[in-house]
Design a protein around this motif. Structure first.
Motif, PDB file in Angstrom:
ATOM      1  N   ARG A 267       0.856  -1.192   0.000  1.00 40.24           N
ATOM      2  CA  ARG A 267       0.000   0.000   0.000  1.00 40.24           C
ATOM      3  C   ARG A 267       0.887   1.235   0.000  1.00 40.24           C
ATOM      4  N   VAL A 268       0.678   2.059  -1.000  1.00 38.39           N
ATOM      5  CA  VAL A 268       1.523   3.230  -1.208  1.00 38.39           C
ATOM      6  C   VAL A 268       0.663   4.488  -1.120  1.00 38.39           C
ATOM      7  N   LEU A 269       1.107   5.437  -0.326  1.00 37.05           N
ATOM      8  CA  LEU A 269       0.444   6.739  -0.267  1.00 37.05           C
ATOM      9  C   LEU A 269       1.091   7.637  -1.316  1.00 37.05           C
ATOM     10  N   VAL A 270       0.334   7.992  -2.346  1.00 33.48           N
ATOM     11  CA  VAL A 270       0.824   8.856  -3.421  1.00 33.48           C
ATOM     12  C   VAL A 270       0.343  10.275  -3.132  1.00 33.48           C
ATOM     13  N   LEU A 311       4.519   2.648   2.296  1.00 34.09           N
ATOM     14  CA  LEU A 311       5.458   3.532   1.606  1.00 34.09           C
ATOM     15  C   LEU A 311       4.751   4.830   1.232  1.00 34.09           C
ATOM     16  N   VAL A 312       5.487   5.937   1.226  1.00 32.18           N
ATOM     17  CA  VAL A 312       4.965   7.235   0.801  1.00 32.18           C
ATOM     18  C   VAL A 312       5.783   7.719  -0.390  1.00 32.18           C
ATOM     19  N   VAL A 313       5.107   8.257  -1.406  1.00 29.26           N
ATOM     20  CA  VAL A 313       5.775   8.734  -2.622  1.00 29.26           C
ATOM     21  C   VAL A 313       5.422  10.196  -2.859  1.00 29.26           C
ATOM     22  N   THR A 528      -3.888  16.790  -3.630  1.00 28.83           N
ATOM     23  CA  THR A 528      -4.593  15.671  -3.011  1.00 28.83           C
ATOM     24  C   THR A 528      -3.611  14.522  -2.774  1.00 28.83           C
ATOM     25  N   ALA A 529      -4.081  13.512  -2.084  1.00 26.93           N
ATOM     26  CA  ALA A 529      -3.272  12.326  -1.812  1.00 26.93           C
ATOM     27  C   ALA A 529      -4.203  11.163  -1.553  1.00 26.93           C
ATOM     28  N   ALA A 530      -3.725   9.951  -1.821  1.00 30.59           N
ATOM     29  CA  ALA A 530      -4.545   8.759  -1.607  1.00 30.59           C
ATOM     30  C   ALA A 530      -3.651   7.545  -1.454  1.00 30.59           C
ATOM     31  N   VAL A 531      -4.135   6.588  -0.674  1.00 31.36           N
ATOM     32  CA  VAL A 531      -3.442   5.314  -0.520  1.00 31.36           C
ATOM     33  C   VAL A 531      -3.894   4.383  -1.640  1.00 31.36           C
TER      34      VAL A 531
END
Length: 580
Positions: A267-270, A311-313, A528-531
């Protein structure tokens, strides 16, 4: 009333014919941008891509000379490039150079290309059967050359409209984008040949003897008809192959109990900031915004989903100051929550773009991506190799006269140092789900490197299990610029059968699975951001992983061979006394 014969005579007078050929060329110059992603049709139109070159090829068939065909090519190159890439005009203070350079470059490229196409079409020693194939090879060679090297710019390829048809797009795993370019150009060439070989009194009747059908024997099927049947069969075979691959590569969750060994996901937070990264003096504010977007999205995900984020990108150059680890600057900026404090609170690896010097005391910086761990240490970095010509890299920049010209006239004040290898970084296993106890190898192509096949291919061949592209296209201000970039990147996921995550400043941020499907995304030009759930299956072998850009290179070798052979033959005819 004008008779049919009179009508034909009227439209074959020299002046009127020249005007019609120009109109045909302009029609193609409009059709090709229409087939590509544009502001009217955000994802482009696939069908016009199959005929976009037909009008201008017909004009070349009807051209009176090689020079006339070259002029039509220059017109096609200038107009089609300006329409499809008009958003280059928003490239900061030196936009006149970006849009002007692109238009001028492709005017020259197409002047040369169409002169060569005229030679292929009007050579008297070539049969009807081979002509569309030769045209397709020449066009593929042109698209390979325009996408390679220092001036490489893989935008506007005739392959891209085919990517809208997912079964056909799967063929990219065999011959890369060049196989699709050849197929699209072959279809255009065969349709052109079919039209040109119709009624001898037709306006579009070609002039050269090479195009005149034999008078003695008429086959049951003409060569153009056989070509149409042949590429129809190839389309059917490629589409059938694609359907089989789509079925085989469907996500395990689509069929209960169908999970395959080696499948996994993270699961990546973009995070998509949508800030003006060129605005001076706003770095601290932009950093604070990125941190706030990140923490807010994490809190929202924990409330609604309750599943861990791995992870965060962030996007390209989200950090605008070099980062080697915790230092005095990042311990105090932003004032609301210093970056080092944010990293501890985040508690997860962060992938972000950042300028990195070649050495600690060096003034030469690379456009880089880094993996930063919660303790502030750097797990690894990658420096961008394929730099934007005359924006990120300028030949002879070390000369004072060159630096002075670009600084004072163009408005470019510095360049990046290119990276030297396709580094793969391994994320530590203790920060990932149980299936990744040995870590997860990631490749981090930067900016438009995901539009080039060679950079992601090297990363996957070095062990990357997923690709994460960091991009900043916010300067373009146009959706079509973002979607054109996306369509080029989409084919990398298919060629390499590897998931591609796109972390961008303004779009198109999302996840492309190994089938080329956009499985999750963020709206463009929004903060904005989303997982996102990112499939990370073990790599699959593909023919493209083995041969790379060899199909494009072979097309170039073919064209060079024809040029050399023609030169040798002409030399032999000029010196008959030397024979024997």
């Amino acid at each position: 009333m004008r008779t049919p014969a009179g009508f034909y005579t009227f439209f074959t007078t020299s002046d009127m014919l020249d005007a019609v050929l120009v109109l045909l060329t302009l029609f193609s110059a409009l059709l090709l941008p229409l087939a590509l992603p544009n502001e009217l049709f955000p994802w482009g139109l696939a069908l016009p891509g199959l005929v976009a070159l037909v009008p201008v090829l017909l004009a070349v068939y009807r051209s009176s000379s090689q020079r006339a065909a070259s002029r039509l090519g220059a017109l096609f190159g200038a107009v089609s490039t300006a329409i499809a890439n008009y958003w280059l005009a928003f490239f900061g203070d030196f936009s006149v150079w970006t849009i002007g350079g692109a238009v001028l470059g492709y005017t020259i490229y197409n002047y040369i290309l169409f002169g060569y196409l005229y030679h292929l079409i009007h050579s008297t020693d070539r049969s009807d059967w081979y002509r569309p194939l030769r045209i397709a090879l020449a066009w593929t060679a042109y698209e390979y050359l325009k996408s390679t090297g220092f001036l490489g710019y893989p935008w506007g390829l005739v392959a891209y409209p085919l990517a809208a048809w997912y079964p056909l797009a799967q063929g990219a795993e065999l011959a890369g984008v060049w196989g699709l370019s050849f197929l699209a150009a072959w279809i255009n060439g065969a349709i052109t040949e079919f039209i040109a070989a119709r009624d001898p009194k037709s306006f579009l009747r070609p002039r050269s003897r090479a195009l005149r059908p034999p008078q003695t024997h008429v086959p049951a099927l003409s060569a153009p008809t056989r070509h149409i049947l042949a590429w129809s069969l190839v389309l059917a075979v490629v589409a059938g192959f694609g359907l089989l691959r789509l079925h085989h590569l469907r996500p395990p969750g689509d069929v209960p109990g169908d999970a395959s060994e080696g499948e996994g996901e993270i699961r990546v937070l973009v995070v998509q900031q949508n800030v003006d990264s060129w605005e001076p003096g706003l770095f601290a504010d932009a950093l604070a915004q990125a941190q706030d977007l990140t923490l807010s999205a994490l809190a929202r995900h924990e409330r609604t989903e309750g599943t861990p984020v791995d992870l965060v990108v962030w996007s390209e150059t989200a950090l605008r100051r070099a980062y080697h680890g915790p230092d005095d600057y990042y311990r105090t900026v932003p004032a609301e929550m210093p970056f080092t404090v944010f990293l501890e609170l985040l508690g997860k690896p962060l992938i972000t773009g950042v300028p990195l010097p070649a050495a600690i005391d060096s003034r030469n910086f690379s456009n880089s991506a880094v993996v930063i761990l919660p303790d502030g240490s750097v797990a690894g970095s990658y420096a961008k190799q394929q730099l934007v010509p005359f924006a990120e890299s300028i030949p002879f920049w070390e000369l004072p006269a060159v630096r002075g010209f670009f600084r004072e006239i163009v408005g470019v004040y510095g360049t990046w140092l290119p990276g030297t290898e396709s580094t793969v970084i391994t994320l530590p296993g203790d920060a990932l789900p149980p299936g990744f106890s040995d870590g997860l190898a990631v490749g981090l192509p930067i900016c438009f490197e995901d539009a080039f096949g060679w950079v992601p291919r090297e990363m996957v061949n070095r062990g990357a299990r997923i690709l994460i592209n960091l991009t900043n296209n916010s300067w373009s201000r146009q959706d079509s610029a973002q979607t054109q970039h996306y369509v080029a990147a989409q084919l990398r996921a298919i060629e390499l059968r590897t998931t591609l995550v796109r972390g961008t400043n303004s779009g198109l941020s999302g996840v492309i699975d190994r089938r080329g499907f956009l499985v999750d995304s963020l709206p463009m030009f929004e903060s904005t951001a989303a997982v996102m759930v990112v499939p990370a299956p073990k790599p699959q072998w593909t023919l493209y992983r083995l041969i790379g850009d060899l199909p494009g290179q072979l097309a170039v070798l073919y064209v060079l061979g024809i040029v050399v052979l023609g030169a040798v033959r002409r030399s032999g005819r000029k010196r008959p006394g030397l024979a024997g």
